[in-house]
Design a protein around this motif. Structure first.
Motif, PDB file in Angstrom:
ATOM      1  N   THR A   6       0.768  -1.671  -0.114  1.00  0.00           N
ATOM      2  CA  THR A   6      -0.484   0.049   0.317  1.00  0.00           C
ATOM      3  C   THR A   6       0.867   1.315   0.234  1.00  0.00           C
ATOM      4  O   THR A   6       0.205   2.593  -0.590  1.00  0.00           O
ATOM      5  CB  THR A   6      -0.856   0.378   1.099  1.00  0.00           C
ATOM      6  OG1 THR A   6      -0.449  -0.260   2.259  1.00  0.00           O
ATOM      7  CG2 THR A   6      -2.324  -1.066   1.081  1.00  0.00           C
ATOM      8  N   ILE A   9       0.822   3.081  -3.383  1.00  0.00           N
ATOM      9  CA  ILE A   9      -0.970   3.821  -3.652  1.00  0.00           C
ATOM     10  C   ILE A   9      -0.559   5.022  -2.685  1.00  0.00           C
ATOM     11  O   ILE A   9      -1.611   6.085  -3.235  1.00  0.00           O
ATOM     12  CB  ILE A   9      -1.340   2.290  -3.446  1.00  0.00           C
ATOM     13  CG1 ILE A   9      -1.637   1.330  -3.812  1.00  0.00           C
ATOM     14  CG2 ILE A   9      -3.122   3.579  -3.163  1.00  0.00           C
ATOM     15  CD1 ILE A   9      -2.351  -0.407  -3.579  1.00  0.00           C
ATOM     16  N   ALA A  37      -7.456   6.299  -3.651  1.00  0.00           N
ATOM     17  CA  ALA A  37      -6.257   6.220  -3.171  1.00  0.00           C
ATOM     18  C   ALA A  37      -6.301   5.939  -1.942  1.00  0.00           C
ATOM     19  O   ALA A  37      -5.871   4.596  -1.536  1.00  0.00           O
ATOM     20  CB  ALA A  37      -4.694   6.582  -3.545  1.00  0.00           C
TER      21      ALA A  37
END
Length: 103
Positions: A6, A9, A37
């Motif tokens: 993550t 992201i 996001a």
């Protein structure tokens, strides 16, 4: 650990949101990128690390967004966004992507 990384992201949300707003002149488009996001990461953090880690990381993400604005008056827009992105992505990597912290 997160089911998918993550930290990239988080970086894409902060950098992409800023770039979208800046180069299109549409702040709401940048906000949509940032929110998308954040939502994607939030779901992953909740599933993999629990509500405590999710809340903490959402707070870091929001603080990075908010903190980039006053920092930009000191060091410039892009350097500010790059700095807060590095911090937010690093914290995300440490708490969600690399470790199995859960609270």
């Amino acid at each position: 650990m997160a089911t998918f990384p993550t930290a990239p992201i988080v970086a894409a949300g902060l950098l992409g949101g800023f770039a979208a707003a800046r180069y299109t002149g549409r702040r709401e488009l940048g906000g949509a990128v940032l929110a998308a996001a954040g939502a994607l990461c939030g779901r992953s953090w909740l599933r993999s690390s629990g509500p405590g880690v999710m809340g903490l990381l959402i707070g870091v993400y929001a603080a990075a967004f908010g903190g980039s604005h006053p920092l930009a008056t000191k060091i410039g827009a892009w350097p500010s966004v790059l700095a807060v992105t590095a911090v937010a992505s690093g914290i995300t990597y440490a708490l969600a992507d690399r470790s199995s912290a859960r609270f």
